[in-house]
Design an enzyme around this catalytic site. Structure first.
Site, short mmCIF file in Angstrom:
data_model
loop_
_atom_site.label_atom_id
_atom_site.label_comp_id
_atom_site.label_asym_id
_atom_site.label_seq_id
_atom_site.Cartn_x
_atom_site.Cartn_y
_atom_site.Cartn_z
N TYR A 98 2.90 -0.59 5.35
CA TYR A 98 3.22 0.82 5.54
C TYR A 98 1.93 1.62 5.47
CZ TYR A 98 4.86 5.54 4.67
OH TYR A 98 5.07 6.90 4.77
N GLU A 186 2.87 8.71 10.44
CA GLU A 186 3.34 7.51 9.72
C GLU A 186 3.48 6.32 10.66
OE1 GLU A 186 6.87 7.41 6.71
OE2 GLU A 186 7.66 6.73 8.62
#
Ligand code: GDP
Ligand code: MN
Length: 360
Positions: A98, A186
């Site tokens: 992530y 993101e």
């Protein structure tokens, strides 16, 4: 939308799998002509967790592509209907990471958020295993440096061969973050593939809407995604028209979103649903108020318009003048309740008293 986030990643040279966008099964088949199977068929909706909801499926051949395309299009994912697909070449995944950057109000800097536990819901990882989520502020005068990549890789126990590829992605993402006026950029998952390369397999980007004036293509994309003509028309006047409960009969109009939200809470307490929230912004003139009311009354579901104004820069007599003007021309039986306090309240009340009784 993921396909737009991907376009930005590509523009900043962040590796993404090859892919194409389509809005029908036939178009999907056409668009995938030169892609290599296996492919991933992905629902394009502005909400996360598509994988778990069945909106991300793998196709081994053209027949499966067709099947998945047909079943995903039209699907309802958390209230969002799928109208577009992104089809990408399936990446061979060794590990899912992530990575995001966002503006942090505490450090007043952009921060990097990184986790070796990518792919899934990062909020859940942060709740259950907070030590698996690393945060690192970026000094705007220093930008991204090698020590940051080294820290993230070491601290999360990843192979040090990842430092250079991660550093490259960090630099590109940071450049994009600044250039596109992002609030959030993101990548989840950021995939380590079989050859040790990093690939952005899913993305979410949120752009500061105060900066949209200098982000013309993102502005155009937002307008392209907006289907409600009333939202667009309101926007053209710099008003904010927010569709709320589909079966709400009340519209709440005010000069400030805090006041709108507290009104909506009070209305909800009485068991009544708000259909539209409408923010006039500051300094609304009679002319603008009249336009605003005209736009809201175009919505046939709205039976009651509740206007609440704090008269500071906005003057109550201007507001009353706008209400009067709008009601003179408006057809229909929508009732208007208005409350205002502040600048020129008495003058405003005087104007309201000249409106046909029973309408306001
Ligand atoms: P989200 O559920 O909306 O976040 O959609 P994602 O695009 O992140 O996909 C969900 C999950 O599907 C990922 O975390 C992966 O596990 C899997 N997935 C997506 N794309 C690929 C791919 O190209 N290859 C493989 N092997 N898995 C993928
Ligand atoms: Mn994802």
């Amino acid at each position: 939308m993921e396909y737009k986030a991907r376009e930005l990643f590509e523009r900043y040279d962040i590796p993404v799998p090859r892919g194409a966008v389509a809005d029908s099964a036939a178009a999907a088949f056409q668009a995938c002509g030169d892609l290599a199977y296996p492919l991933v068929v992905k629902a394009q909706v502005q909400v996360g967790g598509r994988g778990k909801a069945g909106g991300v499926r793998f196709a081994q051949d053209a027949q499966e592509l067709q099947q998945h395309a047909e079943s995903i299009l039209g699907m309802d994912i958390k209230g969002h209907i799928v109208k577009k697909l992104l089809i990408v070449e399936k990446v061979d995944i060794a590990k899912e990471l992530y990575l995001s950057m966002m503006l942090d109000r505490l450090t007043k800097c952009p921060i990097i958020i990184f986790s070796a536990q990518g792919g899934m819901d990062i909020e859940q990882v942060a709740r259950e295993t907070p030590d698996q989520v690393l945060k690192l502020a970026v000094d705007p005068l220093m930008g991204i440096n090698a020590f940051q990549a080294r820290y993230l890789v070491d601290k999360s126990g990843l192979d040090s061969a990842l430092v250079q590829p991660l550093l490259a992605v960090l630099r590109k993402l940071y450049k994009m973050f600044l250039s596109c006026d992002c609030m959030l950029a993101e990548i989840n998952p950021l995939v380590i593939d079989g050859a040790g390369n990093l690939i952005a397999a899913d993305g979410k980007v949120s752009v500061d809407d105060s900066a949209l004036y200098r982000q013309p293509d993102i502005l155009a994309f937002r307008d392209e995604l907006t289907e409600d003509a009333r939202v667009k028309e309101a926007r053209s006047f710099n008003f904010l028209y927010v569709p709320c409960e589909p079966d709400g009969k009340v519209a709440v109009m005010s000069n400030g979103s805090g006041m709108i939200m507290s009104c909506m809470d009070l209305i909800a307490k009485e068991g009544v649903k708000t259909g539209v929230a409408f923010d006039l912004g500051g300094g609304a003139t009679a002319e603008r108020i009249a336009e605003a009311i005209r736009i809201v009354l175009q919505n046939p579901a709205i039976k009651l318009l509740f206007i609440t104004i704090f008269g500071g820069i906005t003057r109550c007599d201007e507001v009353a003048g706008g209400v009067k003007r709008a009601l003179e021309t408006a057809a229909g039986d929508t009732r208007v309740i208005i409350r205002f306090e502040g600048t020129n309240k008495d003058k405003g009340l005087q104007i309201l008293s000249t409106i046909e009784p029973g309408r306001v």
